[in-house]
Write an enzyme that holds these catalytic residues in place. Structure first.
Site, PDB file in Angstrom:
ATOM      1  N   GLY A  90       0.835  -1.191   0.000  1.00  0.00           N
ATOM      2  CA  GLY A  90       0.000   0.000   0.000  1.00  0.00           C
ATOM      3  C   GLY A  90       0.872   1.243   0.000  1.00  0.00           C
ATOM      4  O   GLY A  90       2.010   1.215   0.466  1.00  0.00           O
ATOM      5  N   GLN A 141       3.014   9.916   0.918  1.00  0.00           N
ATOM      6  CA  GLN A 141       4.266   9.169   0.954  1.00  0.00           C
ATOM      7  C   GLN A 141       5.123   9.415  -0.281  1.00  0.00           C
ATOM      8  O   GLN A 141       6.285   9.022  -0.318  1.00  0.00           O
ATOM      9  CB  GLN A 141       3.994   7.678   1.119  1.00  0.00           C
ATOM     10  CG  GLN A 141       3.414   7.319   2.475  1.00  0.00           C
ATOM     11  CD  GLN A 141       3.198   5.840   2.579  1.00  0.00           C
ATOM     12  OE1 GLN A 141       2.144   5.333   2.193  1.00  0.00           O
ATOM     13  NE2 GLN A 141       4.197   5.135   3.097  1.00  0.00           N
ATOM     14  N   CYS A 183       6.078   0.211   7.452  1.00  0.00           N
ATOM     15  CA  CYS A 183       5.681   1.295   6.553  1.00  0.00           C
ATOM     16  C   CYS A 183       6.854   1.663   5.653  1.00  0.00           C
ATOM     17  O   CYS A 183       7.996   1.737   6.121  1.00  0.00           O
ATOM     18  CB  CYS A 183       5.243   2.500   7.391  1.00  0.00           C
ATOM     19  SG  CYS A 183       4.698   3.922   6.430  1.00  0.00           S
ATOM     20  N   LEU A 184       6.553   1.913   4.393  1.00  0.00           N
ATOM     21  CA  LEU A 184       7.606   2.317   3.455  1.00  0.00           C
ATOM     22  C   LEU A 184       8.218   3.665   3.823  1.00  0.00           C
ATOM     23  O   LEU A 184       9.328   3.974   3.400  1.00  0.00           O
ATOM     24  CB  LEU A 184       7.043   2.365   2.029  1.00  0.00           C
ATOM     25  CG  LEU A 184       6.588   1.024   1.454  1.00  0.00           C
ATOM     26  CD1 LEU A 184       5.945   1.227   0.079  1.00  0.00           C
ATOM     27  CD2 LEU A 184       7.734   0.036   1.384  1.00  0.00           C
ATOM     28  N   HIS A 207      -4.332   1.676   7.630  1.00  0.00           N
ATOM     29  CA  HIS A 207      -2.960   2.184   7.673  1.00  0.00           C
ATOM     30  C   HIS A 207      -2.754   3.282   6.624  1.00  0.00           C
ATOM     31  O   HIS A 207      -2.257   4.374   6.929  1.00  0.00           O
ATOM     32  CB  HIS A 207      -1.984   1.029   7.441  1.00  0.00           C
ATOM     33  CG  HIS A 207      -0.547   1.431   7.393  1.00  0.00           C
ATOM     34  ND1 HIS A 207       0.349   1.125   8.378  1.00  0.00           N
ATOM     35  CD2 HIS A 207       0.156   2.115   6.447  1.00  0.00           C
ATOM     36  CE1 HIS A 207       1.541   1.600   8.055  1.00  0.00           C
ATOM     37  NE2 HIS A 207       1.449   2.208   6.880  1.00  0.00           N
ATOM     38  N   GLU A 208      -3.135   3.003   5.373  1.00  0.00           N
ATOM     39  CA  GLU A 208      -2.914   3.972   4.295  1.00  0.00           C
ATOM     40  C   GLU A 208      -3.796   5.215   4.455  1.00  0.00           C
ATOM     41  O   GLU A 208      -3.344   6.337   4.207  1.00  0.00           O
ATOM     42  CB  GLU A 208      -3.126   3.320   2.926  1.00  0.00           C
ATOM     43  CG  GLU A 208      -2.174   2.186   2.603  1.00  0.00           C
ATOM     44  CD  GLU A 208      -0.695   2.508   2.788  1.00  0.00           C
ATOM     45  OE1 GLU A 208      -0.291   3.686   2.632  1.00  0.00           O
ATOM     46  OE2 GLU A 208       0.068   1.582   3.101  1.00  0.00           O
ATOM     47  N   HIS A 226      -2.494   7.856   6.733  1.00  0.00           N
ATOM     48  CA  HIS A 226      -1.551   8.781   6.106  1.00  0.00           C
ATOM     49  C   HIS A 226      -2.263  10.020   5.550  1.00  0.00           C
ATOM     50  O   HIS A 226      -1.709  11.119   5.555  1.00  0.00           O
ATOM     51  CB  HIS A 226      -0.779   8.110   4.967  1.00  0.00           C
ATOM     52  CG  HIS A 226       0.348   7.254   5.411  1.00  0.00           C
ATOM     53  ND1 HIS A 226       1.433   7.726   6.124  1.00  0.00           N
ATOM     54  CD2 HIS A 226       0.576   5.922   5.241  1.00  0.00           C
ATOM     55  CE1 HIS A 226       2.277   6.746   6.361  1.00  0.00           C
ATOM     56  NE2 HIS A 226       1.773   5.627   5.841  1.00  0.00           N
TER      57      HIS A 226
END
Length: 183
Positions: free
Chosen positions: A45, A50, A108-109, A150-151, A154
């Site tokens: 994701g 991000q 997380c990225l 989660h996404e 953001h």
């Protein structure tokens, strides 16, 4: 085109994102570039902040090998296998998490090298617009429900480390400070 992934400490990760005003060539290109970037980073994701874009846009693609084979989703009232809706490109998503709380280890990225247990509701109802302009109502559980939460966090300036227990925050504080300093 691969995009640069913003990292912990970058102000855009703490910004509440604006709705996507209209779907145009730029939004379609951004969504496709986000997918390519997510795949290259081996994520499941990615949210627009991000990649340093403060808009309500999320891409998700959960590989079949990570899915529960029994897990189905309800899309506009119709039950479907999760693989049939991947990848998901969500514009202006609105979530209604519900159900029992469950703990899962998240990463997380944008917070490389750190994982932590996060408690979230097990299920989600989501409303969003697709790239083709169609409206979708989705009801899901499992990894997709967790990924959506989660996404979409953001999009509201929330990073998964904000959702860990107080004790875990003490443990993470030093690592997070180091990550912010490296930025």
């Amino acid at each position: 085109m691969l995009l640069s992934i913003t990292q912990y400490g970058d102000a855009v990760l703490r910004t509440k994102c604006a709705p996507v005003p209209k779907i145009d060539e730029g939004i379609v290109a951004l969504a496709n570039n986000m997918l390519e970037t997510m795949y290259a980073a081996e994520g499941i994701g990615l949210a627009a902040p991000q990649v340093d874009v403060s808009l309500q846009l999320v891409v998700i693609d959960i590989p079949q090998e990570e899915e529960d084979p029994e897990e189905t989703v309800t899309v506009n009232g119709e039950e479907k296998p999760m693989a049939s809706i991947m990848p998901l490109l969500l514009i202006n998503p609105v979530l209604e998490p519900y159900g029992a709380m469950g703990v899962c280890n998240e990463g997380c990225l944008s917070v490389r090298g750190i994982r932590a247990n996060v408690q979230r509701p097990d299920r989600v109802r989501a409303r969003f617009t697709m790239l083709d302009g169609s409206s979708v109502e989705l009801d899901c559980g499992g990894l997709l429900a967790r990924c959506l939460q989660h996404e979409c966090d953001h999009l509201n300036g929330v990073v998964f480390t904000d959702r860990v227990s107080s004790a875990a925050k003490l443990t993470l504080a030093k690592k997070l400070k180091r990550l912010a300093a490296e930025r």
